[in-house]
Design a protein around this motif. Structure first.
Motif, PDB file in Angstrom:
ATOM      1  N   VAL A 182      -7.640   7.433   6.326  1.00 37.65           N
ATOM      2  CA  VAL A 182      -6.426   7.088   5.603  1.00 37.65           C
ATOM      3  C   VAL A 182      -6.882   6.363   4.344  1.00 37.65           C
ATOM      4  O   VAL A 182      -7.564   5.345   4.414  1.00 37.65           O
ATOM      5  N   LYS A 183      -6.538   6.941   3.202  1.00 39.34           N
ATOM      6  CA  LYS A 183      -6.916   6.338   1.927  1.00 39.34           C
ATOM      7  C   LYS A 183      -5.770   5.438   1.475  1.00 39.34           C
ATOM      8  O   LYS A 183      -4.620   5.869   1.431  1.00 39.34           O
ATOM      9  N   ILE A 184      -6.106   4.184   1.183  1.00 42.92           N
ATOM     10  CA  ILE A 184      -5.088   3.234   0.748  1.00 42.92           C
ATOM     11  C   ILE A 184      -5.146   3.069  -0.768  1.00 42.92           C
ATOM     12  O   ILE A 184      -6.215   3.066  -1.370  1.00 42.92           O
TER      13      ILE A 184
ATOM     14  N   VAL B 134      -0.311   5.353   0.908  1.00 41.15           N
ATOM     15  CA  VAL B 134      -1.433   5.964   1.620  1.00 41.15           C
ATOM     16  C   VAL B 134      -1.359   7.485   1.580  1.00 41.15           C
ATOM     17  O   VAL B 134      -0.310   8.062   1.289  1.00 41.15           O
TER      18      VAL B 134
ATOM     19  N   VAL C  59      -9.992   3.714   7.724  1.00 43.24           N
ATOM     20  CA  VAL C  59      -9.274   3.514   6.461  1.00 43.24           C
ATOM     21  C   VAL C  59     -10.310   3.307   5.363  1.00 43.24           C
ATOM     22  O   VAL C  59     -11.334   2.661   5.575  1.00 43.24           O
TER      23      VAL C  59
ATOM     24  N   ILE D 277      -0.396  -0.213   8.216  1.00 44.62           N
ATOM     25  CA  ILE D 277      -1.392   0.859   8.247  1.00 44.62           C
ATOM     26  C   ILE D 277      -1.678   1.253   9.700  1.00 44.62           C
ATOM     27  O   ILE D 277      -1.758   2.435  10.025  1.00 44.62           O
TER      28      ILE D 277
ATOM     29  N   PHE E  32       0.814  -1.208   0.000  1.00 45.08           N
ATOM     30  CA  PHE E  32       0.000   0.000   0.000  1.00 45.08           C
ATOM     31  C   PHE E  32       0.844   1.252   0.000  1.00 45.08           C
ATOM     32  O   PHE E  32       1.905   1.304   0.604  1.00 45.08           O
TER      33      PHE E  32
END
Length: 185
Positions: free
Chosen positions: A59-61, A34, A112, A96, A32
């Motif tokens: 949190v954008k993965i 992020v 997330v 993460i 990932f």
């Protein structure tokens, strides 16, 4: 043809990385990248009671698609490729949790989010799956993820392009499941 497209994508990926403000969790083992984002969709209630509302911090993965496709290039079976992706995502989940624990805005982060066509098996990892509501956004995401589908499918067919889905996991569920300090005890 696929190897040429992958080579071209390899050239463009650093620019994509630069313009999207992504951060690596781990350049070697993580799959990932992020970034912190504000949610702009419809309210979502997760199974643990977490309510994700407009402008909540998440949190954008992003799957590191070029890296992933390069590693899967010699794997002929789609089931085997799916298992490899599942394992790489599973390995990346504690990263993460660690990222959120060390973030200066960790108290404001609610969870997330990801958006993907690769949603099968996501519930086993702890994600909850929701379909985006806005038709234009769904169309945009479907179009933008089609090249990935065409490069990764064994026998891609335009008529079989899967829908895209949101993947959510609350910060609390992520921490309970993947916090390394708990895992090491």
């Amino acid at each position: 043809m696929r190897s040429y497209l992958l080579s071209f994508w390899n050239i463009l990926d650093p620019l994509y990385y630069l313009f999207t403000r992504l951060e690596y969790l781990d350049r070697h083992s993580g799959i990932f990248r992020v970034r912190l984002t504000k949610y702009k969709g419809k309210e979502v209630l997760l199974s643990d009671g977490t309510l994700i509302k407009k402008n909540d911090k998440l949190v954008k993965i992003h799957l590191h698609n070029v890296k992933l496709l390069s590693e899967l290039k010699g794997v002929p079976c789609s089931v085997r490729r799916g298992r490899i992706i599942f394992q790489k995502v599973l390995i990346s989940m504690p990263l993460i949790a660690e990222y959120i624990n060390g973030h200066k805005e960790k108290n404001e982060i609610k969870g997330v989010i990801g958006i993907t066509m690769l949603y099968k098996g996501a519930e086993k990892i702890g994600f909850e799956i929701f379909q985006p509501c806005h038709p234009l956004y769904k169309l945009f995401k479907r179009i933008s993820q089609t090249p990935l589908y065409l490069l990764s499918a064994e026998q891609p067919k335009i008529s079989k392009i899967p829908d895209t889905y949101y993947l959510f996991i609350s910060k609390e569920k992520l921490q309970q499941t993947y916090n390394k300090t708990k895992l090491n005890k």
